[in-house]
Design an enzyme around this catalytic site. Structure first.
Site, PDB file in Angstrom:
ATOM      1  N   LYS A 176       0.866  -1.187   0.000  1.00 22.89           N
ATOM      2  CA  LYS A 176       0.000   0.000   0.000  1.00 22.89           C
ATOM      3  C   LYS A 176       0.894   1.225   0.000  1.00 22.89           C
ATOM      4  O   LYS A 176       1.489   1.583   1.008  1.00 22.89           O
ATOM      5  CB  LYS A 176      -0.908   0.048   1.231  1.00 22.89           C
ATOM      6  CG  LYS A 176      -1.934   1.175   1.107  1.00 22.89           C
ATOM      7  CD  LYS A 176      -2.604   1.531   2.410  1.00 22.89           C
ATOM      8  CE  LYS A 176      -1.971   2.693   3.127  1.00 22.89           C
ATOM      9  NZ  LYS A 176      -1.933   3.973   2.376  1.00 22.89           N
ATOM     10  N   GLU A 250       9.923   1.692  10.538  1.00 27.44           N
ATOM     11  CA  GLU A 250      10.973   2.669  10.224  1.00 27.44           C
ATOM     12  C   GLU A 250      10.291   4.038  10.291  1.00 27.44           C
ATOM     13  O   GLU A 250       9.452   4.351   9.459  1.00 27.44           O
ATOM     14  CB  GLU A 250      11.494   2.361   8.819  1.00 27.44           C
ATOM     15  CG  GLU A 250      12.529   3.298   8.335  1.00 27.44           C
ATOM     16  CD  GLU A 250      13.648   3.382   9.328  1.00 27.44           C
ATOM     17  OE1 GLU A 250      13.975   4.497   9.717  1.00 27.44           O
ATOM     18  OE2 GLU A 250      14.153   2.323   9.752  1.00 27.44           O
ATOM     19  N   CYS A 284      13.508  11.138   6.405  1.00 25.98           N
ATOM     20  CA  CYS A 284      13.647  10.691   7.808  1.00 25.98           C
ATOM     21  C   CYS A 284      15.042  11.018   8.289  1.00 25.98           C
ATOM     22  O   CYS A 284      15.285  11.157   9.475  1.00 25.98           O
ATOM     23  CB  CYS A 284      13.480   9.192   7.956  1.00 25.98           C
ATOM     24  SG  CYS A 284      12.257   8.469   6.951  1.00 25.98           S
ATOM     25  N   GLU A 385       9.926  16.189  15.138  1.00 23.69           N
ATOM     26  CA  GLU A 385      10.197  16.073  13.710  1.00 23.69           C
ATOM     27  C   GLU A 385       9.279  17.027  12.932  1.00 23.69           C
ATOM     28  O   GLU A 385       8.071  17.007  13.103  1.00 23.69           O
ATOM     29  CB  GLU A 385       9.958  14.635  13.238  1.00 23.69           C
ATOM     30  CG  GLU A 385      10.345  14.435  11.787  1.00 23.69           C
ATOM     31  CD  GLU A 385      10.220  12.995  11.324  1.00 23.69           C
ATOM     32  OE1 GLU A 385       9.169  12.383  11.557  1.00 23.69           O
ATOM     33  OE2 GLU A 385      11.179  12.487  10.712  1.00 23.69           O
TER      34      GLU A 385
HETATM   35  C1  UN1 Z   1      14.047   8.236   4.173  1.00 22.75           C
HETATM   36  O1  UN1 Z   1      14.201   9.429   4.348  1.00 22.75           O
HETATM   37  O2  UN1 Z   1      13.013   7.677   4.584  1.00 22.75           O
HETATM   38  O3  UN1 Z   1      19.908   8.082   3.470  1.00 22.75           O
HETATM   39  C2  UN1 Z   1      14.996   7.396   3.438  1.00 22.75           C
HETATM   40  C3  UN1 Z   1      19.080   8.698   2.797  1.00 22.75           C
HETATM   41  C4  UN1 Z   1      18.357   7.982   1.696  1.00 22.75           C
HETATM   42  C5  UN1 Z   1      17.169   7.272   2.224  1.00 22.75           C
HETATM   43  C6  UN1 Z   1      16.247   8.123   3.043  1.00 22.75           C
HETATM   44  N1  UN1 Z   1      19.256   7.071   1.060  1.00 22.75           N
HETATM   45  O4  UN1 Z   1      18.825   9.874   3.013  1.00 22.75           O
END
Ligand code: UN1
Length: 497
Positions: A176, A250, A284, A385
């Site tokens: 999804k 995650e 992230c 965040e």
């Molecule tokens: C994400 O932000 O969920 O290391 C992944 C990084 C990328 C992956 C980010 N290769 O910023």
């Protein structure tokens, strides 16, 4: 041009939702640009996809892993051939600049190739038995049907992080994708089918939280792999707990770059600009905090502001644009809310702070790259965040203090130190409590062949990417073969030398 309608992918066929409802998806740089109409699926659509995945599992798990891997290898090749088109589709639906969407597609290619390689490895152990004429080994076994719930910020890379390892281990999948970025996920699934993934092995259902809930509660689901906010991740975990599902989460980050007084200052500034404002801060891994040694603090802030003001914000499809829009109106509102919070908390706004809405910006969700200086570590803008182009700069007097500030947040994904002192770098590598640490590089830019994930509210102990992902999508089976022809009792028949 007629509006294109995109369907769900269930049991090898592109089909509309049984409920008959659809939603629109528009370009965040230009709301007048309608990308297409997608299925607002129901839990029953999810059920149909899960049933297809369960049926397909019966045969897929018995396909030799190197053969499964050959399909992945072909898929990676096809994605590479279509990289430019997929990148353009992604910039249109998500907003990040072309250079970055090319990187996102590249990450999907890299992961798919990497996992294809695992088709000939998936190493287990063989160990000596404590008894005579007995053989002992461990092998990885698939778990069954996996649900993959993916976010909008890496619309092709993150589906690949989940689907490629799931498939090479012998599982089947229902994906999804985030409703803001279904097209890139559809592109990915299309390629998998074209590369030869049998029907039912990969299914895709677009839609909202009811679909996600069904995918994390249905009794046929063995694994739920989720990337997104910690708030939703907690719900996924709770939903899946009563069925004892394996859950891989995650989630958020509040990643720090530490700039020591011996750092190469220009390099550190460059890293903070890329780490903080790349993807408009919507990673992230984004560097949303910078902790700077007091001896270089003023010089750093001055250079960081200067470099940030020079960034070109605009439509990611235009060459030369470095920062695209944020993904949606909701995300823009969050950014503006946090700017107001920062001002209210008494942080010093040194650049940015406003939505961009005139001229070419009028039809999109643009926000100025924004820096707050003199931020206190306890302020909300330094703790929560934001997921947007807002960076908080703080002052420190020592490495110990910098690391303490770095660790004093609810999250633990990525952290970085800029220093030319090898001792300081090793202390940071050891003491920053995150899943990823960089030295003299920003907090973004993880490569696919090492574990990716974080501590505390970022995750729940699992890692994706690298061979660590195999631990999410397989489980261990220990096998003992006694070829002595007699009963041998472990731990009891010890005198039989
Ligand atoms: C994400 O932000 O969920 O290391 C992944 C990084 C990328 C992956 C980010 N290769 O910023």
């Amino acid at each position: 041009m007629a509006t294109q309608t995109f369907n769900n992918f269930i049991d090898g066929h592109w089909v509309p939702s049984a409920g008959g409802r659809v939603f629109e998806n528009r370009n965040p740089a230009d709301r007048d640009d309608l990308i297409g109409v997608f299925q607002e699926s129901t839990p029953e659509d999810a059920d149909a996809a899960l049933a297809a995945a369960r049926r397909a599992y019966v045969t897929w798990r018995l396909v030799p892993a190197p053969k499964r891997a050959e399909i992945l290898f072909r898929a990676a090749q096809i994605i590479a051939e279509r990289k430019e088109q997929f990148a353009r589709d992604m910039t249109r639906e998500m907003g990040k600049v072309l250079e970055e969407t090319r990187g996102d597609v590249q990450e999907a290619i890299d992961m798919t190739y990497f996992m294809a390689g695992e088709g000939r490895r998936q190493y287990g152990q063989t160990v000596p038995s404590e008894l005579r004429d007995k053989f002992a080994m461990s092998v990885r076994q698939p778990l069954g049907v996996c649900s993959a719930i993916t976010p909008w910020n890496f619309p092709m890379a993150i589906p690949s992080w989940k689907i490629a390892p799931a498939l090479v281990c012998g599982n089947t999948v229902v994906l999804k994708p985030a409703s803001l970025t279904p097209l890139s996920a559809i592109n990915f699934c299309n390629v998998l089918a074209e590369a030869g993934v049998p029907r039912g092995v990969v299914n895709l259902v677009t839609g909202g939280p009811e679909v996600g809930t069904r995918l994390s509660t249905h009794e046929d689901v063995a694994v739920v792999s989720f990337t997104g906010s910690s708030t939703v991740g907690r719900l996924v975990n709770q939903n899946a707990a009563s069925g004892f599902k394996k859950v891989h989460l995650e989630m958020g980050g509040k990643n720090v770059i530490i700039v020591m007084d011996d750092a190469q200052l220009e390099l550190a500034v460059e890293g903070c600009v890329w780490g903080g404002f790349g993807t408009s801060g919507q990673r992230c891994t984004a560097a949303s905090r910078v902790v700077v040694h007091e001896k270089v603090y003023e010089a750093f802030v001055e250079q960081f502001v200067r470099r940030t003001r020079a960034l070109r914000v605009g439509n990611g499809l235009d060459e030369g644009v470095q920062v695209g829009p944020v993904v949606s109106e909701g995300q823009l509102e969050t950014v503006m809310k946090y700017v107001a919070i920062g001002l209210g908390e008494g942080a010093r706004l040194v650049t940015g702070g406003h939505r961009l809405e005139s001229g070419a910006y009028a039809h999109g969700y643009f926000h100025e790259p924004t820096i707050f200086a003199d931020v206190e570590p306890s302020m909300r803008i330094a703790q929560e965040e934001i997921f947007g182009p807002v960076v908080s700069v703080m002052r420190c007097r020592s490495l110990d203090e910098a690391i303490a500030i770095g660790n004093d947040v609810p999250y633990g994904l990525s952290a970085s130190i800029y220093s030319r002192d090898v001792n300081a770098a090793f202390v940071a590598m050891r003491d920053l409590y995150t899943g990823i640490v960089y030295v003299n590089a920003p907090t973004i830019g993880a490569e696919v062949h090492l574990p990716f994930g974080g501590t505390k509210a970022t995750g729940n102990g699992h890692r994706e990417a690298g061979t660590a992902a195999l631990d999410v999508f397989s489980e261990w089976k220990s096998i003992y073969v006694d070829f002595s022809g007699r009963l041998q009792r472990a731990q009891i028949d010890t005198q039989d030398l």
